[in-house]
Scaffold this active site. Structure first.
Site, short mmCIF file in Angstrom:
data_model
loop_
_atom_site.label_atom_id
_atom_site.label_comp_id
_atom_site.label_asym_id
_atom_site.label_seq_id
_atom_site.Cartn_x
_atom_site.Cartn_y
_atom_site.Cartn_z
N ALA A 1 2.91 4.96 -1.67
CA ALA A 1 1.94 4.78 -0.59
C ALA A 1 1.27 3.41 -0.69
O ALA A 1 1.07 2.73 0.32
CB ALA A 1 0.89 5.89 -0.64
N ASP A 2 0.93 3.00 -1.89
CA ASP A 2 0.31 1.68 -2.08
C ASP A 2 1.27 0.56 -1.68
O ASP A 2 0.88 -0.39 -0.99
CB ASP A 2 -0.10 1.50 -3.54
N MET A 3 2.52 0.65 -2.12
CA MET A 3 3.47 -0.40 -1.80
C MET A 3 3.80 -0.43 -0.32
O MET A 3 3.97 -1.51 0.27
CB MET A 3 4.74 -0.21 -2.63
#
Length: 399
Positions: free
Chosen positions: A168-170
């Site tokens: 999700a962060d990437m």
């Protein structure tokens, strides 16, 4: 050259942990001057580990190459005035605080626009700046759960599956980078700034475009399938004598070829397996037929056999196996950086359309360029010294 595309663009990067810093890193990889702004004790990512390299967090090292480092205590009464003097010389501001934090620091949208009307502000948060969940905290695993990804990659036994990387962060970093590039293009054309609201939640929903479109078309919630694609079969990992091999032989011609090379051409005439739709509906029976066949030989045998027959396949490899392949060696993806504390470390570089250029410099230490950067923005030596003495600004200790 992409590594020169953003030359002249100045980015103020207040990012912490992963999504914000990685967005800033990719902009730096494309030539922008990216200033990493963090508190005197360092941003949260520096505290995340293991692993560590000589006390330096690999999480922080992996998201901050090619940046310059400034450490400033934003809670200090004098800090706001410092940032306000920097903003007019900035093109892009990245932050991934919870919604409202920048406003409480006196650096909300209206204040920033007054200082730099065509500033591009990119705010990255769990659920966005508005909406019923905007005030909720959210980290990568929570977003994977909340957006349906975890359910979609569950094992056939039903245990939720989490991608073993900060997906999700990437993904949020990727869409933030795209949004910044689009906003810069519009600013070049129309002179307008932008307020970009990037949520990890929406980013993960965009990533699941096909899955959500399928749900809306059918009204059916997908069943846990492990490695299997819900729309095609066989298109999943099959067990071998010594591991697993991923096989994609769902196109009709390749299905027939697969049956031939494994020595079971009769499977093509089985009414349960004649078309891709038949095989998807009868996936359990298909596995019962294929698993024993593949378990009789090792992965290397099946990989060589299938590739020779033009059947799409790959061993299910771990990172040690990935980095030993000739494809990895020839891809040029890996870059090596020398850090004054962590030492030499390796990571994937920025490779879009060409081999990654050698990084210009390693991730900065906390406050490594504070004095130099303030000078660039017009602070004189006496002002800088006062800010350091007052603990508004920190500079890194000599190595």
């Amino acid at each position: 050259m992409l590594e020169e595309a953003l030359e002249g663009v100045v980015v103020l990067d207040f990012g912490q942990l992963i999504a914000g810093p990685v967005c800033g890193m990719w902009l730096a990889d494309m030539g922008a001057t990216v200033i990493k702004v963090e508190p005197p004790e360092g941003e949260l990512g520096r505290q995340l580990g293991p692993p560590w390299l000589n006390g330096e967090s690999v999480t922080a090292l992996s998201g901050n190459r090619n940046k310059l480092g400034m450490a400033i205590d934003l809670k200090h009464p004098a800090a706001q005035a410092v940032v306000r003097r920097i903003i007019p010389g900035t093109d892009v501001l990245i932050e991934n605080f919870r919604p409202g934090v920048m406003e409480r620091l006196g650096l909300g949208g209206a204040a920033l626009r007054a200082l730099r009307p065509n500033l591009i502000r990119c705010s990255i948060s769990a659920y966005g700046q508005e909406g019923p969940w905007s005030g909720r905290p959210g980290v990568d695993g929570i977003i994977q759960a909340a957006t349906g990804l975890m359910s979609g990659i569950s094992s056939p036994m039903g245990e939720p599956g989490k991608a073993p990387l900060p997906l999700a962060d990437m993904t949020g970093a990727l869409f933030a980078t795209i949004a910044v590039l689009a906003a810069l293009r519009r600013r070049d054309r129309e002179g307008m700034g932008a307020e970009l609201d990037i949520s990890l939640y929406n980013s993960m929903l965009m990533l699941q475009n096909l899955g959500l479109a399928t749900f809306h078309a059918t009204g059916e919630v997908g069943t846990p399938g492990g490695s299997a694609a819900p729309y095609a079969a066989p298109n999943e990992a099959l067990p071998t004598r010594d591991g697993w091999i991923m096989v994609a032989a769902y196109q009709q011609g390749r299905w027939g070829q697969l049956c031939a090379v494994i020595g079971h051409p009769e499977l093509t005439e089985d009414p349960r397996f004649r078309t891709n739709g038949d095989r998807v509906r009868n996936r359990a029976a298909l596995r019962d037929a294929l698993f024993p066949i593949f378990q009789a030989r090792d992965t290397a045998h099946w990989h060589a056999t299938l590739v020779a027959a033009d059947i799409i396949a790959a061993p299910v490899a771990n990172h040690a196996e990935v980095t030993r392949t000739d494809q990895y060696a020839s891809s040029g993806i890996e870059v090596s950086l020398d850090h004054p504390i962590a030492g030499t470390f390796r990571m994937p570089g920025f490779a879009l359309g060409s081999r990654p250029a050698a990084p210009r410099h390693p991730p900065p230490r906390v406050g490594e360029h504070s004095r130099e950067l303030l000078g660039r923005f017009g602070f004189d030596a006496a002002e800088i010294e006062t800010l350091i003495v007052q603990n508004v600004i920190r500079e890194a200790a000599p190595t």
